[in-house]
Design an enzyme around this catalytic site. Structure first.
Site, short mmCIF file in Angstrom:
data_model
loop_
_atom_site.label_atom_id
_atom_site.label_comp_id
_atom_site.label_asym_id
_atom_site.label_seq_id
_atom_site.Cartn_x
_atom_site.Cartn_y
_atom_site.Cartn_z
CB ALA A 12 86.08 -10.59 88.56
CB THR A 15 82.80 -7.21 97.14
OG1 THR A 15 81.46 -7.35 97.60
CG2 THR A 15 83.52 -6.12 97.91
CE1 TYR A 90 73.97 -25.74 91.96
CE2 TYR A 90 73.64 -24.05 90.31
CZ TYR A 90 73.69 -24.43 91.64
OH TYR A 90 73.49 -23.50 92.63
CG ASP A 99 82.14 -17.58 93.29
OD1 ASP A 99 81.26 -18.19 92.61
OD2 ASP A 99 81.87 -16.81 94.20
NE ARG A 100 77.71 -22.37 95.11
CZ ARG A 100 76.47 -22.87 94.96
NH1 ARG A 100 75.57 -22.22 94.25
NH2 ARG A 100 76.15 -24.02 95.53
N1 LIG Z 1 90.41 -5.28 101.63
C1 LIG Z 1 89.10 -5.60 101.50
N2 LIG Z 1 88.38 -5.08 100.49
C2 LIG Z 1 87.05 -5.41 100.35
N3 LIG Z 1 86.38 -6.22 101.18
C3 LIG Z 1 87.07 -6.74 102.22
C4 LIG Z 1 88.44 -6.49 102.41
N4 LIG Z 1 88.86 -7.17 103.52
C5 LIG Z 1 87.81 -7.82 103.96
N5 LIG Z 1 86.71 -7.56 103.22
C6 LIG Z 1 85.40 -8.13 103.45
O1 LIG Z 1 85.27 -9.14 102.44
C7 LIG Z 1 84.02 -9.02 101.78
C8 LIG Z 1 84.28 -9.29 100.32
O2 LIG Z 1 84.87 -10.58 100.28
P1 LIG Z 1 85.31 -11.18 98.90
O3 LIG Z 1 85.53 -12.62 99.15
O4 LIG Z 1 86.39 -10.37 98.29
O5 LIG Z 1 83.97 -10.93 98.06
P2 LIG Z 1 83.64 -11.27 96.56
O6 LIG Z 1 84.46 -12.46 96.17
O7 LIG Z 1 82.17 -11.53 96.65
O8 LIG Z 1 83.96 -10.05 95.77
C9 LIG Z 1 83.52 -7.63 102.01
O9 LIG Z 1 82.11 -7.68 102.20
C10 LIG Z 1 84.23 -7.16 103.29
O10 LIG Z 1 83.39 -7.37 104.41
C1 LIG Z 2 76.55 -16.59 94.55
C2 LIG Z 2 77.53 -15.70 93.85
C3 LIG Z 2 76.89 -14.40 93.44
C4 LIG Z 2 78.67 -15.40 94.83
O1 LIG Z 2 79.52 -14.45 94.28
P1 LIG Z 2 80.46 -13.52 95.22
O2 LIG Z 2 79.88 -13.54 96.60
O3 LIG Z 2 81.79 -14.15 95.18
O4 LIG Z 2 80.45 -12.18 94.61
C5 LIG Z 2 78.13 -16.43 92.62
O5 LIG Z 2 78.57 -17.70 93.03
C6 LIG Z 2 77.09 -16.59 91.53
O6 LIG Z 2 76.88 -15.68 90.75
N1 LIG Z 2 76.45 -17.81 91.45
C7 LIG Z 2 75.48 -18.07 90.42
C8 LIG Z 2 74.28 -18.79 90.98
C9 LIG Z 2 74.57 -20.16 91.62
O7 LIG Z 2 75.75 -20.40 92.00
O8 LIG Z 2 73.63 -20.98 91.72
K LIG Z 3 84.07 -14.78 95.53
#
Ligand SMILES: Nc1ncnc2c1ncn2[C@@H]1O[C@H](COP(=O)(O)OP(=O)(O)O)[C@@H](O)[C@H]1O
Ligand SMILES: CC(C)(COP(=O)(O)O)[C@@H](O)C(=O)NCCC(=O)O
Ligand SMILES: [K+]
EC number: 2.7.1.33
Length: 244
Positions: A12, A15, A90, A99-100
């Site tokens: 999760a 986005t 860290y 996720d990182r």
């Molecule tokens: N089907 C999709 N739904 C949502 N975002 C998408 C999709 N395909 C590409 N993207 C791009 O990917 C970005 C979200 O990437 P994602 O790695 O899923 O984000 P997160 O892990 O932060 O939720 C969005 O900002 C959008 O530009």
């Molecule tokens: C930087 C992030 C918000 C990225 O999350 P995402 O882009 O996948 O939604 C996530 O890795 C996070 O909440 N990190 C906590 C702070 C840190 O990694 O230092």
């Molecule tokens: K992510």
């Protein structure tokens, strides 16, 4: 070797939610959406859950998913000081985005060498793991969408229609190109600066915006769209084996 034959990884992000179904170590399918898709027809032995959302949102998502898969086991994954032979940079390891953490673990597992991980999502993350498996740290910047949104919501006259966002030659000569290409250039310059320091590392990229970014990058980068899910599988399996 997998400890559970059927595993559902839930990643999760801020986005989107990515579901990855594993049979053994093979990926059966991936679904991306903004909530937990129903009726996948998959009956996992266990669910590995990784969320960077708030505690409250993660708890709601946990309840929704468990209701969808009432007979499945559950493992919530969190960043730790060490897992799968990778050591967290860290001092407060739990504060590193999971996720990182999972992306770094998967990248090191796949590269078996020093590796730089780019994850272009809501935010753009770059993490570096050396060839001994030590996570050296990394960066967080706004994602491409967030950069553009911040300009639109903080100015009066940066306005354009999506059909104005077109490719072009030379320096941008429209608002739409100035903003979209300006944001890309910021990220590309940032990545090329890091490459000056880590050019002998392997580079891997993931995240929803990776594809559009990498097309413009002169650095050789392997795409691995399932990177976080692979990391979740490695860590979840290690936890189930009781090593952790
Ligand atoms: N089907 C999709 N739904 C949502 N975002 C998408 C999709 N395909 C590409 N993207 C791009 O990917 C970005 C979200 O990437 P994602 O790695 O899923 O984000 P997160 O892990 O932060 O939720 C969005 O900002 C959008 O530009
Ligand atoms: C930087 C992030 C918000 C990225 O999350 P995402 O882009 O996948 O939604 C996530 O890795 C996070 O909440 N990190 C906590 C702070 C840190 O990694 O230092
Ligand atoms: K992510």
């Amino acid at each position: 070797m997998s400890v559970a034959s059927k595993v559902l990884v839930v990643d999760a992000g801020n986005t989107s939610i990515k579901l990855t179904a594993f049979e053994g170590d093979s990926v059966l399918w991936v679904q991306r959406g903004d909530n937990c898709p129903a009726n996948t027809g998959f009956d996992p032995d266990v669910i590995y859950f990784a969320s960077v959302r708030s505690k409250e949102q993660s708890a709601l998502l946990h309840a929704d998913i468990q209701a969808e898969y009432p007979h499945s086991g559950w493992v919530t994954l969190a960043s730790q000081a060490e897992a799968c032979g990778v050591y967290n940079a860290y001092l407060e390891p739990e504060r590193l985005g999971v996720d990182r953490w999972l992306g770094a673990i998967a990248a090191y597992y796949l590269a078996k060498d020093g590796v730089v991980v780019i994850d272009a999502g809501t935010a753009i993350k770059v993490d570096v793991v050396n060839k001994e498996g030590v996570h050296l740290g990394g960066y967080i910047t706004p994602g491409l969408g967030m950069m553009e949104e911040s300009l639109l919501s903080n100015t009066a006259r940066i306005r354009y229609d999506s059909n104005e966002v077109v490719g072009g030659e030379g320096l941008p000569n429209s608002t739409a190109r100035a903003v979209t290409e300006g944001c890309y250039e910021m990220v590309l310059g940032f990545l090329e600066r890091i490459h000056l320091q880590y050019k002998d590392y392997k580079w891997v990229a993931t995240g929803g915006d990776a594809e559009s970014l990498l097309g413009r990058l002169s650095i050789p980068v392997e795409r691995q769209m399932n990177l976080v899910a692979i990391g979740a599988k490695l860590v979840g399996d290690e936890q189930l084996r009781g090593n952790k």
